[in-house]
Each structure stands twice: as C-alpha cells, then as structure tokens.
Design a protein around this motif. Structure first.
Motif, PDB file in Angstrom:
ATOM      1  N   UNK A 332      56.094  77.860  12.047  1.00 44.90           N
ATOM      2  CA  UNK A 332      56.131  78.269  13.853  1.00 44.90           C
ATOM      3  C   UNK A 332      55.183  77.240  14.148  1.00 44.90           C
ATOM      4  N   UNK A 333      53.673  77.747  13.681  1.00 47.04           N
ATOM      5  CA  UNK A 333      52.511  76.758  14.357  1.00 47.04           C
ATOM      6  C   UNK A 333      52.336  75.266  13.818  1.00 47.04           C
ATOM      7  N   UNK A 334      52.976  74.999  12.731  1.00 48.94           N
ATOM      8  CA  UNK A 334      52.600  73.533  12.041  1.00 48.94           C
ATOM      9  C   UNK A 334      53.641  72.460  12.654  1.00 48.94           C
ATOM     10  N   UNK A 335      55.278  73.406  13.623  1.00 48.46           N
ATOM     11  CA  UNK A 335      55.995  72.517  13.383  1.00 48.46           C
ATOM     12  C   UNK A 335      55.495  72.088  15.121  1.00 48.46           C
ATOM     13  N   UNK A 336      54.870  73.141  15.794  1.00 48.02           N
ATOM     14  CA  UNK A 336      54.578  73.455  17.251  1.00 48.02           C
ATOM     15  C   UNK A 336      53.202  72.218  17.432  1.00 48.02           C
ATOM     16  N   UNK A 337      52.691  72.297  16.882  1.00 48.29           N
ATOM     17  CA  UNK A 337      51.818  71.587  16.269  1.00 48.29           C
ATOM     18  C   UNK A 337      51.523  70.415  16.094  1.00 48.29           C
ATOM     19  N   UNK A 338      52.589  69.634  15.256  1.00 45.24           N
ATOM     20  CA  UNK A 338      52.885  68.222  14.548  1.00 45.24           C
ATOM     21  C   UNK A 338      53.940  67.484  15.709  1.00 45.24           C
ATOM     22  N   UNK A 339      54.760  68.515  15.909  1.00 45.40           N
ATOM     23  CA  UNK A 339      55.747  68.180  17.032  1.00 45.40           C
ATOM     24  C   UNK A 339      54.619  67.540  19.184  1.00 45.40           C
ATOM     25  N   UNK A 340      54.394  68.408  19.088  1.00 52.26           N
ATOM     26  CA  UNK A 340      53.162  68.116  20.192  1.00 52.26           C
ATOM     27  C   UNK A 340      51.856  67.150  20.155  1.00 52.26           C
ATOM     28  N   UNK A 341      51.419  66.954  19.120  1.00 53.04           N
ATOM     29  CA  UNK A 341      50.557  65.515  18.929  1.00 53.04           C
ATOM     30  C   UNK A 341      51.547  64.460  18.849  1.00 53.04           C
ATOM     31  N   UNK A 342      52.729  64.677  17.961  1.00 52.01           N
ATOM     32  CA  UNK A 342      53.768  63.023  17.767  1.00 52.01           C
ATOM     33  C   UNK A 342      53.672  63.074  19.359  1.00 52.01           C
ATOM     34  N   UNK A 343      54.386  64.063  19.907  1.00 52.62           N
ATOM     35  CA  UNK A 343      54.970  63.889  21.805  1.00 52.62           C
ATOM     36  C   UNK A 343      53.510  63.508  23.391  1.00 52.62           C
ATOM     37  N   UNK A 344      52.415  64.098  22.428  1.00 51.59           N
ATOM     38  CA  UNK A 344      50.968  63.659  23.481  1.00 51.59           C
ATOM     39  C   UNK A 344      51.018  65.085  24.621  1.00 51.59           C
ATOM     40  N   UNK A 345      51.147  65.895  23.581  1.00 49.57           N
ATOM     41  CA  UNK A 345      51.555  67.705  24.823  1.00 49.57           C
ATOM     42  C   UNK A 345      49.899  67.543  24.413  1.00 49.57           C
ATOM     43  N   UNK A 346      49.690  67.602  23.010  1.00 46.17           N
ATOM     44  CA  UNK A 346      49.012  68.544  22.656  1.00 46.17           C
ATOM     45  C   UNK A 346      47.305  66.752  22.145  1.00 46.17           C
ATOM     46  N   UNK A 347      46.499  67.653  22.414  1.00 44.65           N
ATOM     47  CA  UNK A 347      45.361  66.638  21.889  1.00 44.65           C
ATOM     48  C   UNK A 347      45.430  66.414  20.294  1.00 44.65           C
ATOM     49  N   UNK A 348      45.105  65.035  20.194  1.00 49.07           N
ATOM     50  CA  UNK A 348      44.918  64.179  19.175  1.00 49.07           C
ATOM     51  C   UNK A 348      43.832  64.366  18.616  1.00 49.07           C
ATOM     52  N   UNK A 349      43.249  64.952  17.157  1.00 51.28           N
ATOM     53  CA  UNK A 349      41.604  64.659  17.450  1.00 51.28           C
ATOM     54  C   UNK A 349      41.740  64.558  15.737  1.00 51.28           C
ATOM     55  N   UNK A 350      42.571  64.088  15.164  1.00 49.67           N
ATOM     56  CA  UNK A 350      42.707  62.465  13.907  1.00 49.67           C
ATOM     57  C   UNK A 350      43.119  62.058  14.257  1.00 49.67           C
ATOM     58  N   UNK A 351      43.374  60.628  15.119  1.00 50.27           N
ATOM     59  CA  UNK A 351      43.805  59.818  14.881  1.00 50.27           C
ATOM     60  C   UNK A 351      44.829  59.480  14.453  1.00 50.27           C
ATOM     61  N   UNK A 352      45.837  60.402  14.652  1.00 50.83           N
ATOM     62  CA  UNK A 352      47.467  60.505  14.117  1.00 50.83           C
ATOM     63  C   UNK A 352      48.279  59.668  14.687  1.00 50.83           C
ATOM     64  N   UNK A 353      47.864  59.339  16.653  1.00 47.83           N
ATOM     65  CA  UNK A 353      48.856  58.592  16.829  1.00 47.83           C
ATOM     66  C   UNK A 353      48.701  56.608  17.781  1.00 47.83           C
ATOM     67  N   UNK A 354      49.679  56.582  17.821  1.00 46.10           N
ATOM     68  CA  UNK A 354      49.238  55.256  17.805  1.00 46.10           C
ATOM     69  C   UNK A 354      50.178  55.049  18.749  1.00 46.10           C
ATOM     70  N   UNK A 355      49.534  54.366  20.363  1.00 49.80           N
ATOM     71  CA  UNK A 355      50.929  54.162  21.083  1.00 49.80           C
ATOM     72  C   UNK A 355      51.315  52.295  21.342  1.00 49.80           C
TER      73      UNK A 355
END
Length: 361
Positions: A332-355
C-alpha cells in the motif's frame, strides 16, 4: 546523430472520448500516432505524427513470419495543476535499445524518440484521464517490415508510438489477486529472450494464463525453465516477498526482465530502511517460509498495475493465503508513493518525473 525535425499532420476528425468509468486497459486509442522508418541506406528517418490509422504492410513482412519485434510500456499523468508528467521515460527508451540489441534491431536515438513521444502526448493531452487509478498508457514498438522470407535480421523497420487512456490493469485494482504457480509451461530461459521486451515472450505465456483464468486465478507465477523450482516473474511483472522482515526479489539472471517499476521499488524500500535482497529463491523455500509464519506480504510490480498485491498462491495442492488475503502495509505504501510521484501529488526528490513541455504546432 543529427537531430531530426518531426512533421505533424493533425486529424480533421476527432474521436469521441470514453467515459472514465468505462475505461478498460488497452481497448481505446487516441487521435494520433508517431511513426518513424528505418532502412539500411537512410537509417532511422522521417519521424512524423499522423492521425491514428491502420498501417499497410507486405504479406511477406518479416515480423509476420519470424517475430522480430520489441515494445515498451509507460504512462502519462495529469497533475492537479494541469502538468503532464512522464515517469522515468528515459529508462524505457534505454530498455527499448537493450531489447533492440537482443533482437538485432538497429538502435534508436533516445532524444528523437523522447521528443516524438512528448510531442504526441502534448497533441493528445485532452485524452489523459484524471480519475483515481487511470492514466494515459504509452506503447512504443518496433516491427520488422522487409518483405523477405529468409531467416535473417530485417533491413527495414517501423517504429510507432500509440496512446490509450486506461483504467486499472486488473479489475481488482490495488486489492489482492489470486495467483497459480505454473509447473508445466515455461516463459523464458537464460540465454533466450527473457531479458528483452519482445512479443514472442508474451505469446509463450498465453496458454498458462488461459488455464489459470479458467481456474479462477488472475495470473501465474513463473518458475525457471531449467530446474522448474526457482521463482522468476508473476505474469508479466516482477515479484517481491516480505519474509521475516526482509524484502526478497528474484535476482536478474538472464531470463527475467529488468522492470523500471522494480528498480524504483528497490530504491524506495532501501531509502525507507528495509533490507532488500536480490537472490535466487525457490518455491520450496517460499513454502517453508509460509509454513513458518514468516511470509508476510507478496506483490507484483510493473508499469500497467504499478503494485499488485498477492492475496493467495496455489502451488500443487497447497493454498498459501498471504496476510489474510489483505493488501499489506508495504504494498500500500509503495503504491501510494509511486502513484503520488507519478501524478505530482508527492514531491519527486529522485528526479523520476519529466514534464511534457508545451509545443507550438
């Protein structure tokens, strides 16, 4: 490699967009697609975006006869601020070229493919769904198109990118699924094409999947193709187990596809302080951990489902009910974290997302 200009031909007839609650996985496609061709004389050339349409090929095109094809899968998301975000697309293109190498397909220029992908998404941005669990699925793929019946690498190829608004890959969503351990059929072997994302691997998996579904299971757990005892993948996903406070996942061995979600999960878990072990793990070892009460969680990881908790495994006559059939804390924590990063709802401190930047057409 010289940067190539991408030509754009916009569709004059727009398709009707589906209702969000009617979205399945991979059945509806957007208004446009990206195409680029390859020939020995010209290399990869003529990148363009055109209206979504059938492609015409000679009946002798080599892909029909010898299966020389590779593909990738990734997603685009729309943040609450209206930003279009991609999750680690450079890793997908890197893996595409790794698959190309295994299938004797010429390497593609990562910058050209990424620019084409971003331009296509910007054009069809209005197709990105925003409801929980939905996204815009991106399918880049390459097929061999030379009309020739000799068994040899093709001298002509076509790269395409198509887009599909999707709901959850499994109807269960983030809820646990039932998995059957496959003991008869084999997905891949070391030295084969298991490390490449190629069509034949998935064709080889269909029979086992069909049998599993007829018995009420969502997917199969693949064992190695030599000794039929070591765990490899679950369906088309990588797999993780929480055993006695350690997270265990099968080590990459020459037949397991290196998942981008797998890579992200391992990184996150280690950041959170978990001990993550990549090793060979047998089904007997897993069963022994279950019998000892040490198997606490199991889940698959992949682009389509992101995290798919496993509530039950069937191996021979044994039914292993994991975590009382409930979604585990880590999954559950992994799902919420990864989808949160993917949707911009959680800060991406890993530079994983590209706009996806705005473009002028």
């Amino acid at each position: 490699m010289t940067k190539q200009t991408i030509s754009v031909q916009l569709s004059t007839t727009k398709k009707q967009k589906p209702q969000t609650d009617q979205l399945e996985f991979g059945r509806i496609f957007t208004d446009h697609m990206f195409i680029m061709d390859y020939s020995v004389e010209r290399g990869w050339h003529d990148p363009k975006i055109v209206p979504y349409q059938p492609i015409e090929m000679d009946p002798a095109a080599m892909v029909y006869h010898y299966g020389q094809s590779v593909f990738e899968g990734l997603k685009a998301y729309l943040s609450k601020e209206g930003k279009v975000l991609l999750f680690r697309p450079k890793k997908n293109i890197e893996r595409l070229n790794q698959s190309n190498n295994r299938l004797c397909i010429p390497q593609v220029d990562p910058d050209t493919v990424l620019e084409g992908l971003k331009t296509l998404i910007q054009i069809d941005k209005e197709w990105i769904p925003t409801a929980e669990g939905t996204s815009l699925y991106i399918r880049p793929f390459i097929i061999s198109t030379e009309p020739f019946l000799g068994v040899a690498p093709s001298k002509m190829y076509k790269l395409l990118i198509i887009l599909s608004p999707v709901g959850s890959y499994y109807k269960e969503g983030i809820h646990p699924v039932k998995i059957a351990v496959e003991s008869e059929f084999v997905r891949a072997v070391a030295g084969g094409t298991g490390t490449a994302k190629t069509a034949g691997n998935y064709a080889a998996s269909l029979k086992a999947q069909e049998v599993a579904e007829s018995l009420g299971f969502s997917q199969v757990l693949w064992l190695d193709g030599v000794e039929r005892k070591y765990i490899e993948e679950v369906g088309s996903m990588n797999i993780f187990f929480k055993i006695n406070d350690e997270i265990v996942t099968p080590a990459l061995n020459g037949s397991i596809l290196e998942g981008i979600t797998r890579n992200s999960v391992i990184y996150l878990l280690r950041q959170w302080g978990y001990s993550v072990i990549e090793k060979k793990i047998s089904i007997e070892e897993l069963f022994a951990a279950y019998e000892a009460g040490q198997l606490e969680e199991a889940f698959g990881t992949g682009t389509a489902a992101v995290i798919s908790p496993i509530g039950e495994l069937m191996w021979k006559e044994h039914h292993l009910v994991i975590n009382n059939g409930q979604t585990g804390k880590i999954a559950k924590q992994l799902y919420e974290t990864i989808t949160g990063i993917q949707k911009g709802a959680i800060q991406d401190s890993f530079d994983w997302t590209i706009e996806v930047d705005s473009i002028r057409l």
